[in-house]
Design a protein around this motif. Structure first.
Motif, PDB file in Angstrom:
ATOM      1  N   ASP A   1      -4.202  -5.306  -0.746  1.00 12.30           N
ATOM      2  CA  ASP A   1      -3.192  -5.233  -1.791  1.00 12.30           C
ATOM      3  C   ASP A   1      -3.384  -6.393  -2.767  1.00 12.30           C
ATOM      4  O   ASP A   1      -3.687  -7.519  -2.358  1.00 12.30           O
ATOM      5  CB  ASP A   1      -1.804  -5.309  -1.152  1.00 12.30           C
TER       6      ASP A   1
ATOM      7  N   GLU B   1       1.366  -2.440  -3.977  1.00 14.53           N
ATOM      8  CA  GLU B   1       0.835  -1.380  -4.826  1.00 14.53           C
ATOM      9  C   GLU B   1       1.137  -0.017  -4.204  1.00 14.53           C
ATOM     10  O   GLU B   1       1.222   0.118  -2.982  1.00 14.53           O
ATOM     11  CB  GLU B   1      -0.678  -1.541  -4.975  1.00 14.53           C
TER      12      GLU B   1
ATOM     13  N   LYS C   1      -6.266   0.565   1.518  1.00 15.70           N
ATOM     14  CA  LYS C   1      -6.021   1.572   0.488  1.00 15.70           C
ATOM     15  C   LYS C   1      -6.137   2.986   1.048  1.00 15.70           C
ATOM     16  O   LYS C   1      -6.985   3.282   1.884  1.00 15.70           O
ATOM     17  CB  LYS C   1      -7.036   1.411  -0.657  1.00 15.70           C
ATOM     18  N   SER C   2      -5.270   3.843   0.544  1.00 14.83           N
ATOM     19  CA  SER C   2      -5.390   5.271   0.845  1.00 14.83           C
ATOM     20  C   SER C   2      -6.429   5.877  -0.095  1.00 14.83           C
ATOM     21  O   SER C   2      -6.648   5.386  -1.198  1.00 14.83           O
ATOM     22  CB  SER C   2      -4.050   5.969   0.655  1.00 14.83           C
ATOM     23  N   TYR C   3      -7.069   6.922   0.346  1.00 16.16           N
ATOM     24  CA  TYR C   3      -8.069   7.603  -0.460  1.00 16.16           C
ATOM     25  C   TYR C   3      -7.781   9.105  -0.457  1.00 16.16           C
ATOM     26  O   TYR C   3      -7.246   9.651   0.514  1.00 16.16           O
ATOM     27  CB  TYR C   3      -9.484   7.371   0.092  1.00 16.16           C
TER      28      TYR C   3
ATOM     29  N   PHE D   1      -5.023   3.551   6.922  1.00 13.68           N
ATOM     30  CA  PHE D   1      -6.138   3.648   5.981  1.00 13.68           C
ATOM     31  C   PHE D   1      -7.452   3.624   6.752  1.00 13.68           C
ATOM     32  O   PHE D   1      -7.498   3.128   7.884  1.00 13.68           O
ATOM     33  CB  PHE D   1      -6.101   2.509   4.959  1.00 13.68           C
TER      34      PHE D   1
ATOM     35  N   SER E   1      -0.715   2.438  -3.796  1.00  9.86           N
ATOM     36  CA  SER E   1      -1.816   2.947  -2.968  1.00  9.86           C
ATOM     37  C   SER E   1      -2.027   2.154  -1.682  1.00  9.86           C
ATOM     38  O   SER E   1      -2.904   2.490  -0.880  1.00  9.86           O
ATOM     39  CB  SER E   1      -3.120   2.937  -3.772  1.00  9.86           C
ATOM     40  N   THR E   2      -1.249   1.100  -1.465  1.00 12.17           N
ATOM     41  CA  THR E   2      -1.409   0.270  -0.274  1.00 12.17           C
ATOM     42  C   THR E   2      -0.828   0.972   0.951  1.00 12.17           C
ATOM     43  O   THR E   2       0.263   1.528   0.896  1.00 12.17           O
ATOM     44  CB  THR E   2      -0.732  -1.096  -0.457  1.00 12.17           C
ATOM     45  N   ARG E   3      -1.580   0.911   2.036  1.00  4.91           N
ATOM     46  CA  ARG E   3      -1.139   1.472   3.304  1.00  4.91           C
ATOM     47  C   ARG E   3      -1.235   0.396   4.389  1.00  4.91           C
ATOM     48  O   ARG E   3      -1.853  -0.648   4.181  1.00  4.91           O
ATOM     49  CB  ARG E   3      -1.990   2.690   3.689  1.00  4.91           C
TER      50      ARG E   3
END
Length: 459
Positions: free
Chosen positions: A128, A184, A110-112, A384, A186-188
């Motif tokens: 994911d 998703e 996930k990216s933050y 990420f 936000s998935t990296r």
């Protein structure tokens, strides 16, 4: 089945499997030799563990219950397929099916927001919701694989101070098929090649206090190097990370069992899910047969097999340094030191006295790593963060044995994603804290660069 007959069974199964593994008499076994002086029983178990490492697993149900349970989703059928002779993996060539190269993996995270600070600065590893923590392009019969991908490469020319031009390449990831829908938002993605597996038992037994003592997170000595300890969460415990490109695993056993579970979809004592990385969206995967067996601790890789592989990896000795008295080696070492390379690639380490294997106790060795996280600049950033490691931070890679890579596995591939096709390219990708060393290398003339490479190839 008695312990003796189980050992014999695994030995026969491994020998059978080895006929199907890549074997070339011209390739040395430099990465898969045991330490000199190990106990007689450990030497026997080393050979058995090597055969379990090379064993080809099959999907369930199967008549060979000691080797079934593969998948339902997986990347490969054998540990040795990724780490040929304990060697390095490599990246796919342009436009080649990514899932056809088992030593190359796509991790999902996930990216933050840059302002987000997790508790104790340890980022949780959340995958994911559809595809889990790792992309798997192979599957058991009747199960949809997750899909396929390919790479293209952007290239640019790096010009050294004497006018020499070196082409560098950076990989771009492209999805060819996605069988479970979109990722998703936000998935990296982080692309990784399988690392060499040498000297792992030595690295595991460096006292934690010695690694912590090398850290300088605030660069208090103003040398531009600010290595940090990798702290990871394991349940409610916070442990020092040692293994993986981001130092995100704390022990040899945890590393091996994670690979069994994610790469092969096998249940282990630490990772008991027989469906590996299957998610709630992959219902056929979760409903498929498993290889969990009562005589194997209701697992697919039972405690004994896991321990045998741990022993094999822990006792695989690093190759001996070569050419130590030659003039080119000594001059190359001087350039290595003058370039500040040893600030991160610490030459000498020593183990403590608490290993279960006496041969590893109180041993001085030369891995050329400080086991710390360092900022390598945005050009090498992962997709990420991973526990303590930000996107631009990586554990200092051990340099030992790198000159034998082609002789061990037939591959010359460096850095986390295999973008570097030789040592020179790997040096020229160094940025961040290592930028000053990269600039120093660029300033050397051709003869001096050649001697530095000779030194590195001799380690």
């Amino acid at each position: 089945m008695t312990a003796y007959f189980r050992k014999v069974f695994f030995l026969i199964a491994g020998v059978y499997a080895s006929f199907f593994c890549f074997q070339n008499p011209a390739i040395a076994d430099s990465y898969s030799k045991p330490f000199v002086g190990i106990e007689v029983e450990d030497k026997l178990n080393f050979s058995i563990g090597k055969n379990v490492f090379q064993k080809l697993w099959v999907p369930s149900p199967s008549s060979t219950t000691a080797s079934d349970g593969l998948g339902p989703l997986f990347n490969t059928r054998s540990c040795n397929n990724c780490h040929i002779n304990n060697g390095r993996g490599h990246a796919p060539e342009e436009n080649v099916s990514g899932v056809s190269v088992p030593s190359f993996l796509i991790r999902l995270g996930k990216s933050y927001q840059t302002s987000y600070k997790p508790p104790q600065n340890i980022y949780p590893h959340i995958g994911d919701k559809r595809y889990g923590h790792q992309f798997q392009g192979h599957s058991s019969p009747g199960i949809q694989p997750e899909g396929d991908y390919y790479l293209t490469y952007d290239t640019h020319i790096e010009i050294l101070d004497d006018g020499t031009e070196v082409e560098l390449r950076a990989p771009n990831l492209h999805w060819r098929t996605l069988n479970y829908g979109d990722f998703e938002d936000s998935t990296r993605f982080t692309m990784l090649t399988s690392p060499a597996l040498i000297g792992m038992g030595l690295l595991e037994n460096i006292p934690a206090k010695d690694i912590i003592a090398l850290a300088d997170p605030d660069d208090s000595n103003n040398d531009g190097i600010s290595g940090r300890v990798s702290w990871i969460k394991n349940g409610d415990n916070i442990l020092l990370g040692r293994f993986g490109y981001k130092a995100s695993v704390h022990s040899v056993s945890a590393q091996n069992q994670s690979a069994f579970n994610n790469d092969l979809g096998l249940s282990t004592p630490l990772n008991p899910s027989p469906h590996g990385d299957c998610t709630a969206f992959q219902t056929e995967c979760l409903a498929s047969p498993t290889g969990n067996s009562p005589h194997l601790d209701n697992l697919e890789v039972d405690k004994q097999q896991a321990r045998l592989v741990d022993l094999f990896i822990s006792l695989s000795a690093p190759p001996t340094m070569r050419n130590l008295t030659k003039k080119s080696f000594l001059e190359g070492k001087r350039y290595f030191d003058d370039g500040g390379c040893a600030s991160c690639h610490t030459p000498k380490m020593k183990t403590g006295d608490y290993s279960e294997f006496s041969v590893l106790n109180n041993r001085t060795f030369y891995p050329f790593t400080d086991m710390l996280l360092h900022d390598m600049g945005p050009a090498l950033a992962s997709g990420f963060p991973s526990f303590s490691a930000s996107t631009t931070e990586w554990r200092t890679a051990p340099l030992w044995g790198m000159g034998l890579s082609d002789k061990v596995s037939g591959r010359v591939s460096f850095l986390h994603d295999g973008r570097a096709r030789n040592i020179e390219e790997a040096i020229l990708w160094h940025g961040g804290e290592a930028k000053q060393s990269q600039e120093y290398y660029k300033s050397l003339n051709q003869e001096h660069r050649k001697k530095l490479i000779y030194f590195l190839e001799s380690l």
